[in-house]
Write a protein that holds these residues in place. Structure first.
Motif, PDB file in Angstrom:
ATOM      1  N   GLN A  88     -32.398 -32.928 -27.549  1.00 38.11           N
ATOM      2  CA  GLN A  88     -30.974 -32.892 -27.838  1.00 38.11           C
ATOM      3  C   GLN A  88     -30.338 -33.911 -26.903  1.00 38.11           C
ATOM      4  O   GLN A  88     -30.534 -33.838 -25.683  1.00 38.11           O
ATOM      5  CB  GLN A  88     -30.380 -31.517 -27.575  1.00 38.11           C
ATOM      6  N   THR A  89     -29.608 -34.844 -27.472  1.00 35.77           N
ATOM      7  CA  THR A  89     -28.911 -35.862 -26.700  1.00 35.77           C
ATOM      8  C   THR A  89     -27.432 -35.684 -26.981  1.00 35.77           C
ATOM      9  O   THR A  89     -26.972 -35.970 -28.089  1.00 35.77           O
ATOM     10  CB  THR A  89     -29.383 -37.270 -27.099  1.00 35.77           C
ATOM     11  N   LEU A  90     -26.704 -35.181 -26.011  1.00 31.29           N
ATOM     12  CA  LEU A  90     -25.333 -34.735 -26.235  1.00 31.29           C
ATOM     13  C   LEU A  90     -24.344 -35.384 -25.276  1.00 31.29           C
ATOM     14  O   LEU A  90     -24.680 -35.661 -24.123  1.00 31.29           O
ATOM     15  CB  LEU A  90     -25.255 -33.218 -26.043  1.00 31.29           C
ATOM     16  N   GLU A 113     -19.797 -32.450 -26.705  1.00 28.99           N
ATOM     17  CA  GLU A 113     -20.721 -31.767 -27.615  1.00 28.99           C
ATOM     18  C   GLU A 113     -21.405 -30.601 -26.902  1.00 28.99           C
ATOM     19  O   GLU A 113     -21.586 -29.523 -27.471  1.00 28.99           O
ATOM     20  CB  GLU A 113     -21.775 -32.741 -28.144  1.00 28.99           C
ATOM     21  N   TRP A 114     -21.792 -30.814 -25.658  1.00 28.45           N
ATOM     22  CA  TRP A 114     -22.431 -29.769 -24.842  1.00 28.45           C
ATOM     23  C   TRP A 114     -21.481 -28.594 -24.637  1.00 28.45           C
ATOM     24  O   TRP A 114     -21.871 -27.435 -24.753  1.00 28.45           O
ATOM     25  CB  TRP A 114     -22.868 -30.368 -23.521  1.00 28.45           C
ATOM     26  N   GLN A 159     -39.518 -29.973 -24.727  1.00 27.13           N
ATOM     27  CA  GLN A 159     -38.175 -29.941 -25.267  1.00 27.13           C
ATOM     28  C   GLN A 159     -37.249 -30.476 -24.171  1.00 27.13           C
ATOM     29  O   GLN A 159     -37.340 -30.045 -23.018  1.00 27.13           O
ATOM     30  CB  GLN A 159     -37.742 -28.518 -25.649  1.00 27.13           C
ATOM     31  N   VAL A 168     -33.200 -31.709 -23.089  1.00 27.95           N
ATOM     32  CA  VAL A 168     -31.756 -31.754 -23.309  1.00 27.95           C
ATOM     33  C   VAL A 168     -31.194 -32.706 -22.265  1.00 27.95           C
ATOM     34  O   VAL A 168     -31.422 -32.523 -21.063  1.00 27.95           O
ATOM     35  CB  VAL A 168     -31.088 -30.367 -23.152  1.00 27.95           C
ATOM     36  N   GLN A 195     -31.673 -41.221 -28.919  1.00 29.18           N
ATOM     37  CA  GLN A 195     -33.075 -40.844 -28.760  1.00 29.18           C
ATOM     38  C   GLN A 195     -33.892 -41.980 -28.166  1.00 29.18           C
ATOM     39  O   GLN A 195     -34.741 -41.744 -27.300  1.00 29.18           O
ATOM     40  CB  GLN A 195     -33.654 -40.406 -30.100  1.00 29.18           C
TER      41      GLN A 195
END
Length: 82
Positions: free
Chosen positions: A69-71, A75-76, A30, A32, A47
């Motif tokens: 998760q690409t923020l 957004e983070w 996973q 981030v 992505q």
């Protein structure tokens, strides 16, 4: 591969990133990544930019699955508030 090795690859690919987190084991990870680079990008493009440095390791079988998760920093920030 282990999470630390993947994190190093991503930090090298995203030196401006505010956050890079990698967890997982057994070839399933996973990820981030929080970067201003993602501002205005479509989700698929975000992505693809993360998969880029990982693709050789995916092709070799060292990495079997990646959820990510690409923020953007904004957004983070919002996610961390809730």
């Amino acid at each position: 591969m282990n999470p630390d090795e993947i994190r190093i690859l991503l930090v090298e690919a995203f030196p401006e990133a505010q956050e890079v987190q990698v967890t997982g084991s057994g070839g399933k990870f996973q990820v981030v990544v929080v970067s201003e680079r993602f501002d205005g990008m479509r989700p698929v493009a975000k992505q693809q930019s993360v998969y880029g440095p990982l693709n050789p390791h995916i092709a070799s079988g060292a990495i079997h699955a990646v959820s990510m998760q690409t923020l953007t920093p904004e957004e983070w920030r919002k996610i961390r508030l809730f």
